[in-house]
Design a protein around this motif. Structure first.
Motif, PDB file in Angstrom:
ATOM      1  N   TYR A  48     -29.377 -33.874-115.034  1.00  0.00           N
ATOM      2  CA  TYR A  48     -29.466 -35.248-114.544  1.00  0.00           C
ATOM      3  C   TYR A  48     -28.923 -35.321-113.129  1.00  0.00           C
ATOM      4  O   TYR A  48     -28.200 -34.432-112.676  1.00  0.00           O
ATOM      5  CB  TYR A  48     -28.739 -36.226-115.472  1.00  0.00           C
ATOM      6  N   PHE A  49     -29.295 -36.390-112.418  1.00  0.00           N
ATOM      7  CA  PHE A  49     -29.012 -36.464-110.994  1.00  0.00           C
ATOM      8  C   PHE A  49     -28.794 -37.908-110.561  1.00  0.00           C
ATOM      9  O   PHE A  49     -28.971 -38.847-111.352  1.00  0.00           O
ATOM     10  CB  PHE A  49     -30.178 -35.855-110.194  1.00  0.00           C
ATOM     11  N   VAL A  50     -28.397 -38.087-109.311  1.00  0.00           N
ATOM     12  CA  VAL A  50     -28.256 -39.422-108.717  1.00  0.00           C
ATOM     13  C   VAL A  50     -29.595 -39.800-108.101  1.00  0.00           C
ATOM     14  O   VAL A  50     -30.084 -39.105-107.211  1.00  0.00           O
ATOM     15  CB  VAL A  50     -27.148 -39.431-107.649  1.00  0.00           C
ATOM     16  N   HIS A  51     -30.185 -40.878-108.568  1.00  0.00           N
ATOM     17  CA  HIS A  51     -31.503 -41.276-108.080  1.00  0.00           C
ATOM     18  C   HIS A  51     -31.373 -41.953-106.717  1.00  0.00           C
ATOM     19  O   HIS A  51     -30.580 -42.880-106.537  1.00  0.00           O
ATOM     20  CB  HIS A  51     -32.167 -42.227-109.074  1.00  0.00           C
ATOM     21  N   GLN A  52     -32.158 -41.501-105.740  1.00  0.00           N
ATOM     22  CA  GLN A  52     -32.116 -42.035-104.382  1.00  0.00           C
ATOM     23  C   GLN A  52     -33.357 -42.878-104.083  1.00  0.00           C
ATOM     24  O   GLN A  52     -34.470 -42.480-104.423  1.00  0.00           O
ATOM     25  CB  GLN A  52     -32.066 -40.895-103.365  1.00  0.00           C
ATOM     26  N   PHE A  53     -33.140 -44.012-103.420  1.00  0.00           N
ATOM     27  CA  PHE A  53     -34.271 -44.807-102.947  1.00  0.00           C
ATOM     28  C   PHE A  53     -33.778 -45.800-101.900  1.00  0.00           C
ATOM     29  O   PHE A  53     -32.574 -46.005-101.723  1.00  0.00           O
ATOM     30  CB  PHE A  53     -34.971 -45.538-104.106  1.00  0.00           C
ATOM     31  N   GLU A  80     -35.453 -45.516-113.343  1.00  0.00           N
ATOM     32  CA  GLU A  80     -34.975 -44.142-113.159  1.00  0.00           C
ATOM     33  C   GLU A  80     -33.470 -44.136-112.915  1.00  0.00           C
ATOM     34  O   GLU A  80     -32.740 -43.300-113.458  1.00  0.00           O
ATOM     35  CB  GLU A  80     -35.695 -43.484-111.987  1.00  0.00           C
ATOM     36  N   ALA A  81     -32.988 -45.064-112.108  1.00  0.00           N
ATOM     37  CA  ALA A  81     -31.554 -45.156-111.843  1.00  0.00           C
ATOM     38  C   ALA A  81     -30.786 -45.487-113.124  1.00  0.00           C
ATOM     39  O   ALA A  81     -29.687 -44.969-113.362  1.00  0.00           O
ATOM     40  CB  ALA A  81     -31.283 -46.212-110.773  1.00  0.00           C
ATOM     41  N   SER A  82     -31.359 -46.338-113.959  1.00  0.00           N
ATOM     42  CA  SER A  82     -30.723 -46.680-115.232  1.00  0.00           C
ATOM     43  C   SER A  82     -30.631 -45.464-116.135  1.00  0.00           C
ATOM     44  O   SER A  82     -29.620 -45.233-116.806  1.00  0.00           O
ATOM     45  CB  SER A  82     -31.514 -47.793-115.928  1.00  0.00           C
ATOM     46  N   LEU A  83     -31.691 -44.668-116.151  1.00  0.00           N
ATOM     47  CA  LEU A  83     -31.703 -43.448-116.969  1.00  0.00           C
ATOM     48  C   LEU A  83     -30.654 -42.462-116.469  1.00  0.00           C
ATOM     49  O   LEU A  83     -29.871 -41.913-117.256  1.00  0.00           O
ATOM     50  CB  LEU A  83     -33.086 -42.804-116.911  1.00  0.00           C
ATOM     51  N   GLN A  84     -30.612 -42.239-115.151  1.00  0.00           N
ATOM     52  CA  GLN A  84     -29.692 -41.251-114.597  1.00  0.00           C
ATOM     53  C   GLN A  84     -28.245 -41.759-114.572  1.00  0.00           C
ATOM     54  O   GLN A  84     -27.306 -40.978-114.565  1.00  0.00           O
ATOM     55  CB  GLN A  84     -30.123 -40.863-113.186  1.00  0.00           C
ATOM     56  N   GLY A  85     -28.066 -43.083-114.539  1.00  0.00           N
ATOM     57  CA  GLY A  85     -26.728 -43.662-114.575  1.00  0.00           C
ATOM     58  C   GLY A  85     -26.137 -43.999-113.224  1.00  0.00           C
ATOM     59  O   GLY A  85     -25.123 -44.700-113.143  1.00  0.00           O
ATOM     60  N   THR A  86     -26.776 -43.516-112.139  1.00  0.00           N
ATOM     61  CA  THR A  86     -26.265 -43.772-110.797  1.00  0.00           C
ATOM     62  C   THR A  86     -27.421 -43.888-109.817  1.00  0.00           C
ATOM     63  O   THR A  86     -28.403 -43.147-109.922  1.00  0.00           O
ATOM     64  CB  THR A  86     -25.327 -42.645-110.322  1.00  0.00           C
ATOM     65  N   SER A 141     -19.621 -40.280-109.846  1.00  0.00           N
ATOM     66  CA  SER A 141     -18.744 -40.769-110.902  1.00  0.00           C
ATOM     67  C   SER A 141     -19.522 -40.866-112.197  1.00  0.00           C
ATOM     68  O   SER A 141     -20.614 -41.410-112.234  1.00  0.00           O
ATOM     69  CB  SER A 141     -18.174 -42.135-110.525  1.00  0.00           C
ATOM     70  N   GLY A 142     -18.946 -40.333-113.264  1.00  0.00           N
ATOM     71  CA  GLY A 142     -19.602 -40.379-114.561  1.00  0.00           C
ATOM     72  C   GLY A 142     -19.060 -41.503-115.418  1.00  0.00           C
ATOM     73  O   GLY A 142     -18.417 -42.438-114.940  1.00  0.00           O
ATOM     74  N   ALA A 143     -19.297 -41.404-116.719  1.00  0.00           N
ATOM     75  CA  ALA A 143     -18.873 -42.453-117.633  1.00  0.00           C
ATOM     76  C   ALA A 143     -17.376 -42.395-117.937  1.00  0.00           C
ATOM     77  O   ALA A 143     -16.787 -43.390-118.348  1.00  0.00           O
ATOM     78  CB  ALA A 143     -19.670 -42.339-118.938  1.00  0.00           C
ATOM     79  N   LEU A 144     -16.756 -41.237-117.731  1.00  0.00           N
ATOM     80  CA  LEU A 144     -15.338 -41.089-118.036  1.00  0.00           C
ATOM     81  C   LEU A 144     -14.490 -41.433-116.810  1.00  0.00           C
ATOM     82  O   LEU A 144     -14.719 -40.909-115.726  1.00  0.00           O
ATOM     83  CB  LEU A 144     -15.034 -39.651-118.477  1.00  0.00           C
TER      84      LEU A 144
END
Length: 250
Positions: A48-53, A80-86, A141-144
């Motif tokens: 997974y990755f940080v989605h850029q746009f 896509e950003a929702s899926l990747q989380g960032t 930054s992740g979920a933790l």
């Protein structure tokens, strides 16, 4: 064996400057001396990755408290950003904003089931992506709350299988060459740190974080299928475990 403190800092400069780069020295730990004595796992992986746009489109990014962020997305970028989380978003002035998924609200901003890319995904899950609310972040930054994320080093795990803070060694990843977004190439040492979780990461599945790079860093290893598993070992060498924990501290 002397301890090697990993001095990797991955911060986003909100003024619009680039992400800091990773050096080969950050991936230079020696392999475990006797893997046969370590706990063995059988895992499969995705990444997974940080989605850029660029900010634009008609879908607003709204903060968790209900206030608008002033940033907008095209429908499938939002999903896509929702899926990747960032999301890594460039505004009209060239400033970079990092928005992290916070929670799912009541309002549906977009129907992500209309995005062709997600047509084969669980449709109930995809529907919820369109309700995402956000918080502002200053880096990977992740979920933790306790850990930051380091590209190609951090993994999301099911804590019932791999507790947070665990270091694992994957022999198949050692020696693999990785190309960074700027074209720099590094050789991986095979070590990964459990720093994140994910709603779709369960059982013996791990998700490898790749920062702003969307490419699969280990195409022979990461197949995004539980039909392709590989061997991994839980690392107990205190020098390596403590060093990687220190590197991941926020």
């Amino acid at each position: 064996m002397p301890a090697r403190l990993v001095m990797l800092i991955v911060l986003l400069l909100v003024t619009g400057k680039a992400w800091s780069q990773i050096s080969q020295a950050d991936f230079n730990y020696p392999p475990p001396e006797n893997p046969a004595k370590l706990k063995k796992l059988r895992l499969w992986a995705s990444h997974y990755f940080v989605h850029q746009f660029k900010s634009g489109g008609s879908v607003p990014l709204v903060y968790r408290n209900g206030k608008p962020s002033g940033l907008f997305a095209e429908a499938c970028d939002f999903c896509e950003a929702s899926l990747q989380g960032t999301a890594h978003i460039t505004d009209a002035d060239g400033n970079i904003h990092v928005m992290k998924y916070a929670s799912s609200g009541r309002r549906t901003f977009v129907d992500c089931r209309n995005c062709e890319k997600f047509s084969d995904s669980n449709q109930a899950t995809v529907k919820n992506w369109g309700k995402s609310l956000w918080i502002k972040s200053t880096g990977f930054s992740g979920a933790l709350r306790r850990y930051k994320l380091i590209p190609f080093r951090s993994i999301a795990v099911d804590r019932k299988v791999i507790p947070y803070g665990t270091v694992i060694f994957i022999p198949e990843a050692k020696g693999q060459e990785i190309e960074l977004p700027d074209g720099t190439k590094i050789t991986h040492d095979g070590y990964f740190f459990a720093a994140d979780n994910g709603g779709l990461v369960n059982n013996n599945h791990i998700d490898v974080f790749t920062g702003i790079s969307t490419a699969n860093p280990f195409p022979e290893l990461i197949k995004s299928s539980d039909n392709h598993t590989f061997e991994a070992f839980v690392v107990t060498e205190k020098a390596i475990v403590n060093s990687l924990k220190e590197a991941h501290k926020k």
